[in-house]
Scaffold this motif. Sequence first.
Motif, PDB file in Angstrom:
ATOM      1  N   LYS A   1      -7.924   0.530   1.347  1.00 34.97           N
ATOM      2  CA  LYS A   1      -7.935   0.990   2.742  1.00 34.97           C
ATOM      3  C   LYS A   1      -9.313   0.898   3.407  1.00 34.97           C
ATOM      4  O   LYS A   1      -9.416   0.399   4.522  1.00 34.97           O
TER       5      LYS A   1
ATOM      6  N   SER B   1      -1.051   2.398  -6.440  1.00 31.78           N
ATOM      7  CA  SER B   1      -1.432   3.723  -6.922  1.00 31.78           C
ATOM      8  C   SER B   1      -2.453   4.309  -5.955  1.00 31.78           C
ATOM      9  O   SER B   1      -3.025   3.601  -5.136  1.00 31.78           O
ATOM     10  N   ASP B   2      -2.677   5.616  -6.079  1.00 33.42           N
ATOM     11  CA  ASP B   2      -3.653   6.269  -5.208  1.00 33.42           C
ATOM     12  C   ASP B   2      -5.025   5.629  -5.305  1.00 33.42           C
ATOM     13  O   ASP B   2      -5.728   5.495  -4.308  1.00 33.42           O
ATOM     14  N   ARG B   3      -5.380   5.207  -6.538  1.00 36.98           N
ATOM     15  CA  ARG B   3      -6.704   4.626  -6.724  1.00 36.98           C
ATOM     16  C   ARG B   3      -6.831   3.316  -5.939  1.00 36.98           C
ATOM     17  O   ARG B   3      -7.820   3.087  -5.269  1.00 36.98           O
TER      18      ARG B   3
ATOM     19  N   SER C   1       4.407   5.550   5.314  1.00 40.57           N
ATOM     20  CA  SER C   1       3.989   6.690   4.506  1.00 40.57           C
ATOM     21  C   SER C   1       4.537   8.000   5.065  1.00 40.57           C
ATOM     22  O   SER C   1       4.644   8.981   4.344  1.00 40.57           O
TER      23      SER C   1
ATOM     24  N   ARG D   1      -5.111   2.389  -3.332  1.00 38.16           N
ATOM     25  CA  ARG D   1      -5.157   2.720  -1.899  1.00 38.16           C
ATOM     26  C   ARG D   1      -6.561   3.124  -1.477  1.00 38.16           C
ATOM     27  O   ARG D   1      -7.054   2.709  -0.433  1.00 38.16           O
ATOM     28  N   ARG D   2      -7.188   3.951  -2.336  1.00 34.93           N
ATOM     29  CA  ARG D   2      -8.523   4.444  -1.971  1.00 34.93           C
ATOM     30  C   ARG D   2      -9.547   3.316  -1.940  1.00 34.93           C
ATOM     31  O   ARG D   2     -10.565   3.411  -1.268  1.00 34.93           O
TER      32      ARG D   2
ATOM     33  N   ASP E   1       1.561   0.940   7.578  1.00 35.39           N
ATOM     34  CA  ASP E   1       1.425   1.793   6.400  1.00 35.39           C
ATOM     35  C   ASP E   1       1.588   3.264   6.794  1.00 35.39           C
ATOM     36  O   ASP E   1       2.305   4.021   6.141  1.00 35.39           O
ATOM     37  N   ASP E   2       0.939   3.646   7.910  1.00 35.21           N
ATOM     38  CA  ASP E   2       1.086   5.026   8.393  1.00 35.21           C
ATOM     39  C   ASP E   2       2.551   5.344   8.665  1.00 35.21           C
ATOM     40  O   ASP E   2       3.051   6.407   8.293  1.00 35.21           O
TER      41      ASP E   2
ATOM     42  N   ASN F   1       9.205  11.933   1.226  1.00 27.91           N
ATOM     43  CA  ASN F   1       9.379  11.523  -0.162  1.00 27.91           C
ATOM     44  C   ASN F   1      10.776  11.812  -0.687  1.00 27.91           C
ATOM     45  O   ASN F   1      11.250  11.128  -1.591  1.00 27.91           O
TER      46      ASN F   1
ATOM     47  N   LEU G   1       0.830  -1.211   0.000  1.00 19.77           N
ATOM     48  CA  LEU G   1       0.000   0.000   0.000  1.00 19.77           C
ATOM     49  C   LEU G   1       0.863   1.260   0.000  1.00 19.77           C
ATOM     50  O   LEU G   1       0.547   2.231  -0.669  1.00 19.77           O
ATOM     51  N   SER G   2       1.962   1.232   0.780  1.00 19.69           N
ATOM     52  CA  SER G   2       2.703   2.487   0.895  1.00 19.69           C
ATOM     53  C   SER G   2       3.714   2.685  -0.236  1.00 19.69           C
ATOM     54  O   SER G   2       4.013   3.815  -0.589  1.00 19.69           O
TER      55      SER G   2
END
Lengths: 292, 315
Positions: free
Chosen positions: B130, B122-124, B192, B126-127, B188-189, B196, B117-118
């Motif tokens: 999660k 992709s963002d999609r 993340s 993850r959305r 993941d937190d 970066n 996940l991290s």
Amino acid sequence: MKLVDQAQVEKKMGSRLINNQIFKTIFLIATLFSLVVLGILMYRIFTQGYEFLSADFFNNFASRRPSNAGIKAAFIGTLWVMGVTIPVALIFGVGTAIYLEEYAKKNKFTRFIQMNISNLAGVPSIVFGLLGLTIFVRYFELGRSIMAAGFTMALLILPVIVVASQESIRAVPGQLREASFGMGATKWQTIYRVVLPTAIPGILTGSILAFSRAVGETAPLIVVGAFAYVNYLPDGLLSTFTVMPIQIYNWASRPQTDFHDLAAAGIIILFIILIVMNTVAVLIRNKFSKRY
Amino acid sequence: MAMSSGQSIRDLIKEKKAKNSSGRLVEKAVPVILLLTAIVSVLTTLGILYTLIVETVIFFSQVPFMEFITKTEWLPFASGDENKVYGISALVSGTLLVTVIATIVAVPFGLGAAIYLSEYASDRVRRIVKPILEILAGIPTIVYGFFALTFVTPLLQKLIPDLPFFNALSPGIVVGIMIIPMIASLSDDAMSSVPNAIREGALAMGATKFELAIKIILPAAISGIVASFVLGISRAIGETMIVTLAGGSNPNFTFNPTETIQTMTSYIVQASTGDAGFGTTQYYSIYAVGMTLFVFTLIMNILAQYISRRFREEY
């Protein structure tokens, strides 16, 4: 002098990329594992339980014969217990959060309360049951009643509500408070008319999620003394009672498979309640989420 | 404020003063009331400690402390007082067995999902993933217990033919599944929150994503990751309904996962569902067991806090 041996790097590149691909797949499988389990769990429960779902299942009391058994007493019992838990947990949870965020000085005592709340969140739920059994059932002489269960549950979810409320109170921008003070409002007027209305969607979202945890919680209420076999509706806060998870536990722990199907039907009802509560929480979050 | 013609300025001032003094009262009372609500959480902790200590002391006035920690049998319901034995290690071994199995299941899957996940998703994705993990985390444990009993146990019995219906393996696996979302989301937190710039630096140096995740991000986020394991283990120790339904009620000093066991939590459930009348030694024994359970989870929770504070990398 060459810092990097080009040939060496190129030789290794292939296996490094393959490694990356292999592990990407492994990590993906680890992620999918949970989703697959969730799928199997849902599928099993719906195929097992759906044939028992009927108006009778809602209107009947517990019975020794699976075909006559229903969830009425447990469903109503859950509503009664939540009727006690929700106001108690909200009053003390939000009160604590307002105190910690708006009034408390940054001293040892405040840090102690804060630390205490985060430690409470890690106490196993069954220990809260022991607390409820001694304090509410015996010392306050509430007996094995709805009130004792409701109070126990309220204490159990209190830390969750405090933390959620604190976060959303903290997210209220300082300018709003300053503007309110600047208009001559007192501290409490500012909190009551400006901070709370702004923070309330976040508080509600977090609280509803905490309540949905309370709806499914079983262990503390077994210790506090919910009955497994109840064929009457509660007639007051001091009435004995049962709740849905305990009824499900009772059915699931019997050897006959018919009772297992009943338990699955009960779980479906429980899921529907939880889905409704979570949907409401998400709707509130989406509808009222303002950015300042 | 509209001034009515009949009122003199003096009346208005008086009125305003009266209003202000009641307002001042509210201003003074509110913090006190709110402080009282905040005290409730402290009282809860004190109540838990008081309850456990007082009843446990009564228990130890009836059962020698040495018997409690040295005997390996837990037979509170044996007939005849001389046959009753209270050796907590029989229950502790059951609890540890389930916890170890749960950890073996949860750590690789939880950490794997967190890395995916991290670092990869992709963002999609993850959305989508999660919220599903949140759903898993929100499923009541009684449902997991039912799943262990009616699906995982029969499945395991096909693989291991002489596996008893109640065993440590099935609830252990399911408790592990239950804590995957917790470990995945906390790890993941932690990963993340690694900045970066560090990722970009590693990728610019030619690292693959896998090398980045294992050699850079994992060490940087290790405190949060280990803390999530410890919190997951603490949750597994205190988990009740799964082990009650699928683990059985046979206190058994064993480390064999295919045997019927009893955990500390499932003993408390068994004794509170009617087997122990108020005032009997069995009744007080649930508090002694509860105290042991409380100490175990408290140590784990403090350990988790210590790890995440002591080994945190600051950026």
